[in-house]
Design a protein around this motif. Structure first.
Motif, mmCIF file in Angstrom:
data_model
loop_
_atom_site.group_PDB
_atom_site.id
_atom_site.type_symbol
_atom_site.label_atom_id
_atom_site.label_comp_id
_atom_site.label_asym_id
_atom_site.label_seq_id
_atom_site.Cartn_x
_atom_site.Cartn_y
_atom_site.Cartn_z
ATOM 1 N N MET A 279 10.974 8.541 -7.949
ATOM 2 C CA MET A 279 12.387 9.301 -8.091
ATOM 3 C C MET A 279 12.383 10.332 -7.877
ATOM 4 N N ASP A 280 11.017 11.586 -7.862
ATOM 5 C CA ASP A 280 10.800 12.861 -7.543
ATOM 6 C C ASP A 280 10.912 12.586 -6.319
ATOM 7 N N ARG A 281 11.287 11.885 -5.570
ATOM 8 C CA ARG A 281 11.647 12.088 -4.167
ATOM 9 C C ARG A 281 12.933 12.101 -3.454
ATOM 10 N N ARG B 125 -12.232 6.571 -6.744
ATOM 11 C CA ARG B 125 -12.562 4.917 -6.429
ATOM 12 C C ARG B 125 -11.937 4.599 -5.335
ATOM 13 N N LYS B 126 -10.651 4.950 -5.270
ATOM 14 C CA LYS B 126 -9.673 5.015 -4.420
ATOM 15 C C LYS B 126 -10.311 5.145 -2.957
ATOM 16 N N SER B 127 -10.805 6.623 -2.664
ATOM 17 C CA SER B 127 -10.657 7.596 -1.788
ATOM 18 C C SER B 127 -11.687 6.871 -1.072
ATOM 19 N N PRO C 95 0.626 -1.120 -0.261
ATOM 20 C CA PRO C 95 0.097 0.198 -0.520
ATOM 21 C C PRO C 95 0.981 1.357 0.239
ATOM 22 N N ASP C 96 0.471 2.442 -1.048
ATOM 23 C CA ASP C 96 0.966 3.227 -0.504
ATOM 24 C C ASP C 96 2.443 3.728 -1.801
ATOM 25 N N ALA C 97 2.711 2.856 -2.602
ATOM 26 C CA ALA C 97 4.174 2.496 -3.438
ATOM 27 C C ALA C 97 3.511 3.515 -4.326
ATOM 28 N N GLY C 98 2.085 3.287 -4.698
ATOM 29 C CA GLY C 98 1.901 4.344 -6.487
ATOM 30 C C GLY C 98 0.772 3.230 -7.488
ATOM 31 N N LYS C 99 0.125 1.743 -6.411
ATOM 32 C CA LYS C 99 -0.471 1.060 -7.707
ATOM 33 C C LYS C 99 -1.246 2.094 -8.553
ATOM 34 N N THR C 100 -1.683 2.755 -7.928
ATOM 35 C CA THR C 100 -3.768 3.370 -8.118
ATOM 36 C C THR C 100 -3.265 4.576 -8.866
ATOM 37 N N THR C 101 -2.059 5.154 -8.779
ATOM 38 C CA THR C 101 -1.520 6.490 -9.401
ATOM 39 C C THR C 101 -1.452 5.806 -10.978
ATOM 40 N N LEU C 102 -0.207 4.816 -10.903
ATOM 41 C CA LEU C 102 -0.082 4.520 -11.960
ATOM 42 C C LEU C 102 -0.895 3.821 -12.684
ATOM 43 N N GLY D 299 11.272 5.627 -12.086
ATOM 44 C CA GLY D 299 10.365 6.985 -12.786
ATOM 45 C C GLY D 299 9.964 7.466 -12.027
ATOM 46 N N SER D 300 8.332 8.572 -11.656
ATOM 47 C CA SER D 300 7.614 8.534 -11.058
ATOM 48 C C SER D 300 6.103 8.714 -11.749
ATOM 49 N N ALA D 301 5.519 8.008 -11.498
ATOM 50 C CA ALA D 301 4.278 8.067 -11.918
ATOM 51 C C ALA D 301 3.396 9.068 -11.352
HETATM 52 P P1 G4P Z 1 -1.370 2.809 -3.605
HETATM 53 O O1 G4P Z 1 -2.826 2.677 -5.019
HETATM 54 O O2 G4P Z 1 0.236 2.425 -4.266
HETATM 55 O O3 G4P Z 1 -1.702 2.579 -2.757
HETATM 56 O O4 G4P Z 1 -0.784 4.098 -3.789
HETATM 57 P P2 G4P Z 1 -1.107 5.517 -4.386
HETATM 58 O O5 G4P Z 1 -1.349 5.572 -6.288
HETATM 59 O O6 G4P Z 1 -2.584 6.057 -3.484
HETATM 60 O O7 G4P Z 1 -0.140 6.094 -3.857
HETATM 61 C C1 G4P Z 1 0.045 6.430 -2.627
HETATM 62 C C2 G4P Z 1 0.605 8.305 -2.354
HETATM 63 O O8 G4P Z 1 1.932 8.555 -3.549
HETATM 64 C C3 G4P Z 1 0.118 9.062 -3.147
HETATM 65 O O9 G4P Z 1 -0.160 10.305 -2.488
HETATM 66 C C4 G4P Z 1 0.878 9.549 -4.365
HETATM 67 O O10 G4P Z 1 -0.079 10.942 -5.133
HETATM 68 C C5 G4P Z 1 1.717 9.183 -3.714
HETATM 69 N N1 G4P Z 1 2.667 9.005 -5.289
HETATM 70 C C6 G4P Z 1 2.111 8.105 -6.405
HETATM 71 N N2 G4P Z 1 3.116 8.083 -7.378
HETATM 72 C C7 G4P Z 1 3.952 9.061 -6.958
HETATM 73 C C8 G4P Z 1 5.325 9.793 -7.076
HETATM 74 O O11 G4P Z 1 6.322 9.484 -8.299
HETATM 75 N N3 G4P Z 1 6.200 10.715 -6.769
HETATM 76 C C9 G4P Z 1 5.548 10.971 -5.342
HETATM 77 N N4 G4P Z 1 5.791 12.282 -4.603
HETATM 78 N N5 G4P Z 1 4.173 10.775 -4.863
HETATM 79 C C10 G4P Z 1 3.597 9.842 -5.680
HETATM 80 P P3 G4P Z 1 -0.615 11.022 -0.848
HETATM 81 O O12 G4P Z 1 -0.286 11.984 -0.061
HETATM 82 O O13 G4P Z 1 -0.792 9.555 -0.051
HETATM 83 O O14 G4P Z 1 -2.543 10.896 -1.567
HETATM 84 P P4 G4P Z 1 -2.697 12.193 -2.672
HETATM 85 O O15 G4P Z 1 -2.978 12.697 -1.716
HETATM 86 O O16 G4P Z 1 -1.646 12.089 -2.983
HETATM 87 O O17 G4P Z 1 -4.157 11.994 -3.465
#
Ligand code: G4P
Length: 548
Positions: free
Chosen positions: A162-164, A67-69, A40-47, A274-276
């Protein structure tokens, strides 16, 4: 001349068959079916969202996230999903890209991490592993990767965020190799990180893709500089370029070069950085899926192996989802097509019930909506509405008795004792648990001694879902209490006498029967399990069991 007419008809039939075989082969070849494994939170939903955006399947960023929120509380999201009618559709997302048909199967995480999450992976041909580069390998990733390993599923890795400020990329690869026991073949290499993230170097193409923050470029176009020795680079990044060259040399020397066969065998994973959220590196992932990930492959059944291009239709159910309307206990069975061509209105044989069913209201899953399916091929997922006569693991064909294998139930990691506040509701409790068990929402064990019902799940929040559904759908107010059980194993033993001895021994008090009538050992601790296994070498303890 009757014989002549027959021969002509036969020849004609032969001709049709050929056309159809070619059509099926073509359709299978252009399909890719995959799931995403991540913590969780690795970025699955974003990707997921970016993949859909790139392919043009959705126009609007935020659709998948919305949907996720909605998933704060079970009842909340059920309400939300009902209103939008997207719940079922979003479990499977089908889209086209570069003349390929891609099926992305959702692997539920967070609240709804459950056996479904595991089982979805038995229905895919490849997986995309998303890793938060600041965190590295996390617990859920390990569990999911182990499930992939059961079928040697090929895995593509995306190092996200990677932007972090992230961990050292070399260290990340090292961790992947040592913890996940998989060879890493970096395909792109990051230049800097966080505020100083400049882009990635493509090791196979010898080109640099420049990073630009921002979500607006949904096409994923980036500026490219050819060649690591390009003088332009020194001008642009005087500080970073020497470091990059050094790292690339190291990477070439120390890591495995990408090898397609090793990837397909599940031994090696290509790694992309990369950075989703910034749409960076996403297109490379899509292309890798299309160019390298396998088309639907053969599947084992009890009697033989099934090839995806054979003409007769076949498939198996890997997931059951309750419909959103609690008043009707309708369910949708998710079937993975394994061979042939599915056409709307065709007759299918439900092999466990040995009965023909006509499926007219089948659904297919486009990324944006739920639509009536016209045709489907191996790798596609179709949804069969039913009233409870379909179960996880059920196989369907055009008549041949084929039971697909490799659709397991997984030993739970969490346990509860089910109790009800009103003893008069005991029948409803049993019925509710039976049906929820068939959906794969929870596993039910009845200890051989005593009258308790033990519930088992692979995700702890699953108990909340079950409690709320018992109340809403079956009118049963149940409480789940903790137990001292820590793990379960299904038991088999070829030696009947030994098994009887085992049952009569002190270990026998820990035995229980699951909903399908299989014997299981409920251990109080890892040590207890190990000691019992050592004491009874003839008894086999299984962490998974196949469909009955
Ligand atoms: P999940 O489905 O794997 O749980 O992850 P999700 O895509 O919801 O991403 C978890 C958090 O990581 C989100 O922030 C999302 O915006 C952030 N995130 C995803 N990809 C990247 C990236 O490439 N770079 C950075 N810096 N952050 C990324 P959040 O604060 O939990 O949610 P939100 O308020 O931004 O929606």
């Amino acid at each position: 001349d009757i014989t002549g007419a027959n021969a002509a008809a036969e020849a004609n039939e032969g001709g049709n068959r050929k056309v159809s075989t070619e059509l099926i082969a073509r359709e299978v070849k252009r399909r890719r079916t995959f799931g995403i494994i991540s913590h969780p939170d690795a970025g699955k939903t974003t990707l997921t969202e970016k993949l859909l955006l790139f392919s043009g399947a959705i126009q609007l960023a935020g659709t998948v996230k919305a949907r996720k929120s909605g998933r704060h509380a079970t009842s909340d999201w059920m309400e939300i999903e009902k209103q939008r009618g997207i719940s079922v559709a979003s479990s499977v997302m089908q889209f086209e890209y570069r003349d390929h048909v891609v099926n992305l199967l959702d692997t539920p995480g967070h609240q709804d991490f459950s056996e479904d999450t595991y089982r979805v992976l038995t229905a895919v041909d490849s997986a995309l592993m998303v890793i938060d580069a600041a965190k590295g390998v996390e617990e859920q990733t390990i569990k999911l990767l182990n499930v992939c390993r059961m079928r040697n599923t090929p895995i593509i890795t995306f190092m996200n965020k990677m932007d972090r400020e992230t961990r050292d990329p070399l260290e990340l690869l090292d961790e992947l190799e040592s913890v996940l026991k998989i060879q890493c073949a970096p395909v792109t290499w990051p230049i800097g990180m966080g505020k100083n993230f400049r882009g990635v170097y493509h090791l196979l193409r010898d080109e640099i893709m420049l990073f630009k923050a921002g979500e607006e470029r949904a096409d994923g176009n980036v500026e490219i500089i050819k060649g690591i020795d390009n003088p332009k680079l020194v001008e642009m990044f005087p500080l970073e370029i020497e470091q990059l060259k050094m790292e690339v040399e190291l990477v070439h020397g120390a890591s495995h070069p990408f090898n397609l066969d090793d990837f397909l065998a599940g031994i090696q994973t290509p790694v992309f950085f990369g950075s989703a959220i910034n749409n960076f590196g996403v297109r490379e992932i899509l292309n890798a899926l299309l160019d390298w990930a396998p088309a639907p492959g053969g599947r084992d059944a009890t009697v033989r192996s099934v090839t995806p291009t054979e003409e007769p239709f076949s498939g198996f159910v890997f997931k059951i989802q309750a419909n959103m309307d609690p008043a009707h206990r309708d369910r949708i069975a998710f079937l993975r097509v394994c061979s042939g061509r599915f056409e709307r209105g065709m007759k299918l044989k439900h092999l466990r019930l040995n009965r023909d069913i006509k499926v007219s209201s089948v659904v297919t899953f486009m990324a944006s909506s739920r639509e009536q399916v016209e045709e489907a091929y191996a790798g596609d997922i179709i949804g069969l509405p039913n009233h409870g006569n379909m179960q996880i693991g059920d196989s369907f064909s055009e008549g041949e008795m084929l039971q697909f294998t490799g659709i397991p139930y997984f030993a739970p990691d969490f346990f509860r004792v089910a109790r009800i506040r009103n003893p008069l509701k005991i029948k409803q409790l049993h019925k509710g648990l039976q049906q929820l068990g068939e959906e794969g929402a929870v596993q039910v064990f009845k200890p051989v001694t005593g009258s308790d019902l033990i519930l088992g799940a692979v995700g702890v929040l699953q108990f909340e879902v079950v409690a709320s559904r018992l109340l809403n759908e079956y009118g049963v107010d149940a409480v789940f209490e903790g137990t001292s059980i820590s793990s379960a194993r299904w038991i088999t033993c070829d030696d009947k006498k030994k098994l009887a001895d085992f049952e009569k021994s002190s270990a026998g008090a820990n035995l229980a029967v699951d909903a399908a009538g299989n014997l299981a050992y409920l251990a109080s601790s890892g040590v207890n399990l190990r000691l019992t296994q050592e004491r009874w070498p003839e008894v086999v303890f299984h962490a998974t069991r196949e469909h009955a």
